[in-house]
Design an enzyme around this catalytic site. Structure first.
Site, PDB file in Angstrom:
ATOM      1  N   ASP A   1       0.868  -1.171   0.000  1.00 30.53           N
ATOM      2  CA  ASP A   1       0.000   0.000   0.000  1.00 30.53           C
ATOM      3  C   ASP A   1       0.909   1.227   0.000  1.00 30.53           C
ATOM      4  O   ASP A   1       1.783   1.343   0.880  1.00 30.53           O
ATOM      5  CB  ASP A   1      -0.873   0.035   1.250  1.00 30.53           C
ATOM      6  CG  ASP A   1      -1.996  -0.992   1.243  1.00 30.53           C
ATOM      7  OD1 ASP A   1      -2.014  -1.846   0.333  1.00 30.53           O
ATOM      8  OD2 ASP A   1      -2.848  -0.934   2.149  1.00 30.53           O
TER       9      ASP A   1
ATOM     10  N   SER B   1       8.087   4.886   5.475  1.00 25.98           N
ATOM     11  CA  SER B   1       9.121   4.094   4.824  1.00 25.98           C
ATOM     12  C   SER B   1       8.845   3.974   3.332  1.00 25.98           C
ATOM     13  O   SER B   1       7.799   4.389   2.847  1.00 25.98           O
ATOM     14  CB  SER B   1       9.188   2.711   5.469  1.00 25.98           C
ATOM     15  OG  SER B   1       9.289   2.812   6.879  1.00 25.98           O
TER      16      SER B   1
END
Length: 286
Positions: A107, A246
């Site tokens: 995602d 991240s």
């Protein structure tokens, strides 16, 4: 700007952006940043996020980020990191196992970059050469004319990521660095990727040639947790990120993949494309 696969603009939460802008645009903020990214603080932050004391932050985070918890497995979380690395319910991220389909590994907000002979990549005003990202000039040269896909994960995204094809793992490298934010606001004031801790895996894949999958850590905690696999399997979980925004990077050789037109067109207009784990983002090259 971010758009979904239907071309609709997606609103991103502003709270984190505002905080980062203060950190990067003021002298006091930059002084604080030097402390925040120090090894002692990152380890201390990681310890706290994995402790039971951090559980109190979970309800407000869910509310402030409008997270639909119906998508995730029901459980009592032991810590904030336990919540942050929560697993999604089976069937909520289906993917097509067809050989010709390239799926998203996570995602995220996706940006496409063609790799030319100069091999200079730009991610929200941060420029670097592929050889610097990989710290391997010989390996980087193999990808001239190829494709680089950057998947930026925000704090509200699902933070587990998967392999995008079957294949033999032929190399793995860890690069130490200072944990630093991957939020695009940061790039207006400070270069980021060359300072980030990162890991990459070289995969001799079944359908997309010799490809690279990289994970990039982030400011403060941002720990990368990769499993010790010898074989890559399409859709199999490769690892996860602990707390902190991240990034996942995929790098392909010339003519091995064909990325979907909407992603390419959005990227040319400096627009990120919202994608979900397992979603089709392209196909096998000609």
């Amino acid at each position: 700007m971010i758009k979904d696969r239907q071309g609709q603009v997606v609103r991103e939460l502003e709270g984190q952006n505002q905080l980062l802008k203060k950190l990067y645009s003021t002298s006091i903020g930059r002084c604080a940043l030097k402390i925040l990214v120090s090894p002692f603080i990152t380890h201390l932050g990681g310890f706290y996020m994995s402790s039971p004391l951090s559980k109190t932050s979970i309800p407000s985070f869910i509310k402030n980020n409008s997270i639909d918890m119906r998508q995730y497995e029901e459980k009592k979380y032991k810590s904030y990191n336990d919540f942050f690395t929560r697993r999604i319910k089976e069937g909520k991220r289906p993917f097509d196992k067809s050989d010709s389909i390239l799926m998203a590994p996570a995602d995220s907000k996706l940006t496409y970059y063609p790799i030319n002979e100069e091999t200079i990549l730009e991610i929200k005003d941060t420029k670097y050469q592929l050889k610097d990202l990989l710290q391997n000039q010989g390996l980087a040269s193999e990808y001239d004319g190829g494709v680089c896909l950057v998947f930026r994960l925000a704090v509200d995204d699902y933070h587990r990521y998967s392999y995008v094809d079957d294949g033999q793992i032929v190399g793995h490298k860890k690069i130490k660095g200072i944990f630093h934010t991957v939020n695009p606001i940061a790039n207006d004031y400070y270069p980021i990727y060359k300072m980030n801790s990162r890991e990459y895996t070289v995969i001799d894949s079944k359908n997309f040639g010799k490809m690279i999958q990289m994970e990039v850590g982030a400011m403060m905690v941002g720990k990368i947790v990769n499993y010790n696999h010898q074989i890559a399997s399409k859709g199999k979980e490769k690892g996860y990120f602990e707390f902190g925004g991240s990034t996942v990077v995929l790098i392909f050789k010339k003519d091995t993949v064909k990325v979907d037109d909407d992603i390419i067109n959005n990227s040319r207009e400096n627009v990120e494309t919202r994608v979900l784990l397992g979603q089709k983002i392209g196909c096998k090259g000609v």
